[in-house]
Design an enzyme around this catalytic site. Sequence first.
Site, mmCIF file in Angstrom:
data_model
loop_
_atom_site.group_PDB
_atom_site.id
_atom_site.type_symbol
_atom_site.label_atom_id
_atom_site.label_comp_id
_atom_site.label_asym_id
_atom_site.label_seq_id
_atom_site.Cartn_x
_atom_site.Cartn_y
_atom_site.Cartn_z
ATOM 1 N N LYS A 15 3.222 -14.345 -13.180
ATOM 2 C CA LYS A 15 2.026 -14.166 -12.339
ATOM 3 C C LYS A 15 1.649 -12.679 -12.260
ATOM 4 O O LYS A 15 2.459 -11.813 -12.599
ATOM 5 C CB LYS A 15 2.311 -14.723 -10.948
ATOM 6 C CG LYS A 15 3.431 -13.984 -10.213
ATOM 7 C CD LYS A 15 3.879 -14.701 -8.957
ATOM 8 C CE LYS A 15 4.985 -13.927 -8.271
ATOM 9 N NZ LYS A 15 5.613 -14.695 -7.173
ATOM 10 N N ARG A 27 5.323 -20.921 3.543
ATOM 11 C CA ARG A 27 4.147 -20.559 2.746
ATOM 12 C C ARG A 27 3.629 -21.771 1.982
ATOM 13 O O ARG A 27 2.910 -21.657 1.009
ATOM 14 C CB ARG A 27 4.532 -19.425 1.781
ATOM 15 C CG ARG A 27 3.363 -18.646 1.211
ATOM 16 C CD ARG A 27 3.825 -17.515 0.334
ATOM 17 N NE ARG A 27 4.510 -17.953 -0.885
ATOM 18 C CZ ARG A 27 4.925 -17.147 -1.859
ATOM 19 N NH1 ARG A 27 4.725 -15.841 -1.752
ATOM 20 N NH2 ARG A 27 5.551 -17.620 -2.915
ATOM 21 N N TYR A 61 -4.732 18.701 -2.480
ATOM 22 C CA TYR A 61 -5.421 18.464 -1.207
ATOM 23 C C TYR A 61 -4.440 18.663 -0.062
ATOM 24 O O TYR A 61 -3.273 18.277 -0.157
ATOM 25 C CB TYR A 61 -5.967 17.029 -1.167
ATOM 26 C CG TYR A 61 -7.049 16.778 -2.182
ATOM 27 C CD1 TYR A 61 -8.275 17.449 -2.106
ATOM 28 C CD2 TYR A 61 -6.856 15.878 -3.223
ATOM 29 C CE1 TYR A 61 -9.271 17.227 -3.048
ATOM 30 C CE2 TYR A 61 -7.841 15.642 -4.163
ATOM 31 C CZ TYR A 61 -9.049 16.317 -4.071
ATOM 32 O OH TYR A 61 -10.024 16.095 -5.000
ATOM 33 N N MET A 80 -6.323 11.466 -7.270
ATOM 34 C CA MET A 80 -6.749 10.236 -7.940
ATOM 35 C C MET A 80 -6.354 10.212 -9.417
ATOM 36 O O MET A 80 -5.901 9.194 -9.932
ATOM 37 C CB MET A 80 -8.266 10.054 -7.813
ATOM 38 C CG MET A 80 -8.748 8.687 -8.261
ATOM 39 S SD MET A 80 -10.520 8.480 -8.229
ATOM 40 C CE MET A 80 -10.871 8.544 -6.482
#
Length: 361
Positions: free
Chosen positions: A37, A133, A258, A306
């Site tokens: 998955k 679940r 930053y 980023m």
Amino acid sequence: MTESPPRAWAEIDLSALLHNLAVARKLSGKEVMAVIKAGAYGHGLEETARALDDCGLPFLGVANAGEARRVARAGIKTTPYILGATLPAERAEIAVNGWTPCLCSLDEIAHFNQLGRAKPISAHLALDTGMGRGGFLPDQIPEALVAIKSSPGIKLTGIGSHLPVADEDETFTRQQIALYDKIATTIPQDHSPFHIHISNSAGLMKYRSVTSNLVRPGLLLYGISPFPDEQKQLKPVMSLKTRISVINELPKGHGVSYGRTLLTRDTKAAVLGIGYGDGYPRSLSEKGTKVLINGTLCPLLGRVTMDQIIVDVTELSKCQPGDEAILFGADLLVSDLALKAGSIPWELLTQITPRVERRYL
Ligand SMILES: *Cc1c(COP(=O)(O)O)cnc(C)c1O
């Protein structure tokens, strides 16, 4: 056309995947449903499925019909198994393609029975022995079995349950598996093969379900152990890599990234082409995180941005722009990074973004 290489890439060693599958088989002594998955935990859904397709597995575990469809369209012959409750809108596609669902509710039983009128659907019964679940609670199982018995559109070919604390709570997990084994002996096995399964990676490594004939490892197949003591026998499949773009000589007191983390000494600072936009977690900032460059662990400086990070290479005698850096892999475990990031290896692996090119070895 000239095409530049990517700044960040993930090397996927498929021979390591096969090694880990062999470990799962040896440790459990059972058949294996490979859990693929979430794009095979970030390793690439189709490529991973293809590597496993000739391994004689009864199922490939996927999260939903969309993943099952991608596997089928890639020409994979191993049957997709849908690991959780299905949505009503997914069921017709599941039925028509012969994928195996796990039945979690009376609604699913009724619906799959209808869809299976022409050709019965192989399905497993999901038991909730503690995960909360999906699946039938122990006292609801008789009712589910009655419903299945009167459903000619459904062939019950297995049962499954899931372990919520196999890596955290030994007492509960032992009791849970004992309960599951007790229930399993009461389920009629009218079809063969009939699959009985409860164990994820942690479950198969530390526990034994006497009724089970199938295990469902995910993380372990990708070479990461939920238990640090058991890591040695596994081979990490993914190595996340990037390159140095530039090396800056910065004076003591200068800020980095930053937030301006101030340098406490004159520093040789290498800039690397990876950031949280690639899935390298920002939460690794200021945690003593290291990056492997030319065989040496180099400290991360300041915050992850980023697209770039900055690393202290002052102590490194040899390094230059273009050199490779390893963010995680066999010698720097993603599980150790996850601890620093306040996360888990499952999350770090699945959050590597599409910008990171996957290269198969
Ligand atoms: C994801 C999942 C697994 C695999 O878990 P790992 O801890 O990665 O081995 C097994 N079973 C179910 C139902 C799952 O959802």
